[in-house]
Design an enzyme around this catalytic site. Structure first.
Site, PDB file in Angstrom:
ATOM      1  N   ASP A 210     -40.006  70.433  29.620  1.00 26.42           N
ATOM      2  CA  ASP A 210     -40.174  71.857  29.932  1.00 26.42           C
ATOM      3  C   ASP A 210     -40.229  71.944  31.460  1.00 26.42           C
ATOM      4  O   ASP A 210     -41.300  71.947  32.060  1.00 26.42           O
ATOM      5  CB  ASP A 210     -41.444  72.392  29.281  1.00 26.42           C
ATOM      6  CG  ASP A 210     -41.585  73.895  29.440  1.00 26.42           C
ATOM      7  OD1 ASP A 210     -40.578  74.601  29.254  1.00 26.42           O
ATOM      8  OD2 ASP A 210     -42.686  74.363  29.781  1.00 26.42           O
TER       9      ASP A 210
ATOM     10  N   LYS B 260     -47.552  74.336  25.675  1.00 26.85           N
ATOM     11  CA  LYS B 260     -46.784  73.676  24.621  1.00 26.85           C
ATOM     12  C   LYS B 260     -47.488  72.409  24.146  1.00 26.85           C
ATOM     13  O   LYS B 260     -47.396  72.059  22.965  1.00 26.85           O
ATOM     14  CB  LYS B 260     -45.376  73.376  25.132  1.00 26.85           C
ATOM     15  CG  LYS B 260     -44.569  74.632  25.445  1.00 26.85           C
ATOM     16  CD  LYS B 260     -43.204  74.293  26.004  1.00 26.85           C
ATOM     17  CE  LYS B 260     -42.453  75.577  26.368  1.00 26.85           C
ATOM     18  NZ  LYS B 260     -43.099  76.311  27.468  1.00 26.85           N
TER      19      LYS B 260
ATOM     20  N   CYS C 239     -38.022  78.600  31.591  1.00 27.30           N
ATOM     21  CA  CYS C 239     -38.352  80.018  31.387  1.00 27.30           C
ATOM     22  C   CYS C 239     -37.567  80.868  32.386  1.00 27.30           C
ATOM     23  O   CYS C 239     -38.110  81.741  33.053  1.00 27.30           O
ATOM     24  CB  CYS C 239     -39.860  80.255  31.519  1.00 27.30           C
ATOM     25  SG  CYS C 239     -40.580  79.708  33.068  1.00 27.30           S
TER      26      CYS C 239
END
Length: 326
Positions: free
Chosen positions: A181, A121, A234
């Site tokens: 993240d 990212k 995720c």
């Protein structure tokens, strides 16, 4: 003895009761995941690089919702000269979504990527920024910085500084955008080749959830007014997604209530000293903070008018009970 399961077996068992179509869910996660990649426009023209890639696979498919993303039947993109030279970056499509949802906020701003390695990212954000602005790419594990630095160098990214620190103890840093993240149980990667087999413990979800709440809480404490925080994982686990967001939202709400309670307390003390009549009215009618602020504003306006007329009456503002009550 703890039962050993593949991630796929455990996922099907865990979510079959809450997904809309368990059979379809089970079938899809068994399907092989096609390899996807981004064209890195920092290193080359998109159309030229795409033409080069079609020499390997003429059926490369463009992804409609991401202008630089493509999908291929190839399984060896990592051996291509385009990968080696940084013209493409191999990345799962779902991993590309978080930067895209805030792409209008990214350009030439200051970005703090709190858990950046290996840099998927981070490099995507740098591409969206046209290698301008400023990115701080942080990670807590020294072993992962090698891949992060390697990807930044390979893709020709020069607007990014790399830091090594547990983000929960990161120095307060103003930025326009914070990416969290977070490390997670990685359930969303189950369609990758060679799905991991591991011993899974019931407390793993809570272990990750606790870590994620700490990271997101730190970002909320650090972020200045007007900035944006993007939280992503995720994994499918509600413990690591909805539960984390809900608990942090409650903490933020409590912090705001505490802050306003302290402000209200100070206002009451100040007004009690300055205007005993108003304080008696406040106490008798349980007036709310916006009523106090309105009174203070009236007092300020009245004093300005008194100064213009030469009056020394600093307590001449009338108390309008109707304006103070809510």
């Amino acid at each position: 003895m703890i039962k050993s399961q593949t991630i796929k077996e455990r996922i099907v068992e865990r979510y079959s009761g809450i997904c809309g179509n368990p059979n379809k869910f089970s079938r899809i996660i068994e399907e092989k995941l096609k390899q996807s990649f981004r064209i890195n426009t920092i290193k080359g023209d998109k159309e030229e690089v795409l033409d080069q890639m079609k020499n390997y696979d003429p059926s490369i498919k463009k992804i409609s919702w991401c202008e630089n993303a493509f999908e291929t039947d190839l399984t060896n993109l990592g051996s291509s000269i385009e990968h080696f030279s940084g013209q493409i970056y191999i990345q799962e499509l779902t991993s590309m979504i978080p930067p895209l949802i805030v792409r209008d906020l990214i350009k030439e701003n200051k970005i703090l990527d709190c858990c950046a390695a290996p840099g998927s990212k981070t490099t995507q954000i740098a591409d969206i920024m046209n290698n301008k602005g400023q990115i701080i790419a942080n990670d807590a594990r020294h072993g992962r910085l090698k891949s992060l630095r390697g990807n930044l160098d390979r893709l020709g990214i020069t607007n990014t500084s790399v830091t090594l620190r547990d983000f929960k103890s990161f120095p307060n840093t103003n930025a326009d955008l914070y990416f969290v993240d977070a490390p997670c149980s990685s359930e969303g990667t189950i369609r990758k080749k060679n799905a991991i087999a591991r011993k899974w413990r019931n407390n793993d979800y809570e272990r990750f959830s606790k870590m994620q709440k700490g990271l997101l809480k730190k970002a909320c404490e650090m972020a200045p007014k007007g900035s944006t925080i993007v939280y992503s994982t995720c994994t499918f686990a509600p413990e690591e997604n909805e539960k984390v967001i809900n608990e942090i939202a409650k903490l933020v709400e409590q912090a705001i209530e505490t802050k306003f309670a302290k402000i209200e307390e100070r206002l009451v003390e100040a007004i009690q000293k300055e205007n005993a009549d108003f304080y008696k009215l406040f106490s008798a009618n349980n007036l709310k903070i916006d009523g106090i602020l309105q009174h203070c504003q009236n007092q300020s306006i009245n004093r300005c008018e008194n100064k213009k007329t030469g009056s020394d009456d600093n307590h001449g503002a009338s108390i309008d009970k109707g304006n103070l009550q809510n």
